[in-house]
Design an enzyme around this catalytic site. Structure first.
Site, PDB file in Angstrom:
ATOM      1  CG  HIS A 166      -0.353  -0.032   2.530  1.00  0.00           C
ATOM      2  ND1 HIS A 166       0.189  -1.186   3.068  1.00  0.00           N
ATOM      3  CD2 HIS A 166      -0.187   0.919   3.470  1.00  0.00           C
ATOM      4  CE1 HIS A 166       0.652  -0.930   4.285  1.00  0.00           C
ATOM      5  NE2 HIS A 166       0.452   0.348   4.548  1.00  0.00           N
ATOM      6  CG  HIS A 177       0.969   5.415   3.926  1.00  0.00           C
ATOM      7  ND1 HIS A 177       0.237   5.245   5.072  1.00  0.00           N
ATOM      8  CD2 HIS A 177       1.758   4.310   3.804  1.00  0.00           C
ATOM      9  CE1 HIS A 177       0.572   4.088   5.633  1.00  0.00           C
ATOM     10  NE2 HIS A 177       1.496   3.505   4.872  1.00  0.00           N
TER      11      HIS A 177
END
Length: 164
Positions: free
Chosen positions: A123, A125
Site C-alpha cells: 500500500h 500512503h
C-alpha cells in the site's frame, strides 16, 4: 501473457484494465487469508472508497492506495501490477490534494517490519502537506495523521471523487 520475473511457483490471472491487459500474479493467495486490505478490496470490510478500477483501490484513513490482489510488499509485486498502480497514483494524489487544498504531498510506502510496515499488503500512503506544515521535510516520523469522523470522511470522499 506471462511475466518472466515471476517465481516458477506463481500462478497468474489476466485482468482487463481500462488502459491495458495486466498480468497479476497472486502467488496462490488472492486474498483468502485474514488481510484487512483484501477484505476492503472484496468489500467485505467497510471503507470510504475514493477510487476503484479492476486492479487498484484507494480509500480514506489518510488516503491509502492498494492493488486489489494481495502482494506482501513492493519486492513481491510483479512489474506489470506496479505499472498499473503507478499509472493511477498521480491522479489520485492530485485529487486528494485539490480536495483538501494542499499544495504538496508525500507518498510513503514501507516494506517490512523494520521499515514500519504494519499491514502486510502492498500500500501507498498519500499525505497532503499544507503551508502550515514544517517548511523543511523532517522525516516521516514527524508527519501526523489527523483522524476524522464518519461524516467528515463521507464529505471528503465526495470532494475527492468529484476531482477524479
Amino acid at each position: 501473457m506471462s511475466d518472466p520475473s515471476l517465481p516458477s511457483n506463481t500462478t497468474s490471472a489476466t485482468i482487463t484494465g481500462s488502459e491495458a491487459d495486466i498480468v497479476i500474479a497472486n502467488n496462490g493467495d488472492a486474498g483468502s487469508h485474514d488481510c484487512i486490505f483484501c477484505k476492503i478490496a472484496k468489500k467485505e470490510a467497510p471503507a470510504n472508497i475514493i477510487y476503484e478500477d479492476e486492479n487498484v483501490m484507494a480509500f480514506l484513513g489518510h488516503t491509502l492506495v492498494i492493488p486489489k490482489y494481495h502482494y506482501r510488499n513492493l519486492a513481491s509485486t510483479p512489474p506489470l501490477a506496479m505499472s498499473h498502480l503507478g499509472s493511477v497514483l498521480p491522479r489520485i494524489a492530485r485529487a486528494v490534494c485539490e480536495a483538501v487544498d494542499a499544495p504538496d504531498f508525500n507518498v510513503m510506502q514501507n516494506n517490512g517490519i523494520r521499515a514500519g510496515q504494519v499491514v502486510f499488503h502492498l500500500h501507498f500512503h498519500i499525505m497532503p502537506r499544507h503551508p502550515t506544515d514544517a517548511k523543511k521535510f523532517q522525516g516521516f516520523k514527524r508527519l501526523k495523521r489527523e483522524r476524522i469522523n464518519g461524516e467528515e470522511a463521507g464529505s471528503l470522499e465526495e470532494r475527492i471523487k468529484a476531482r477524479l
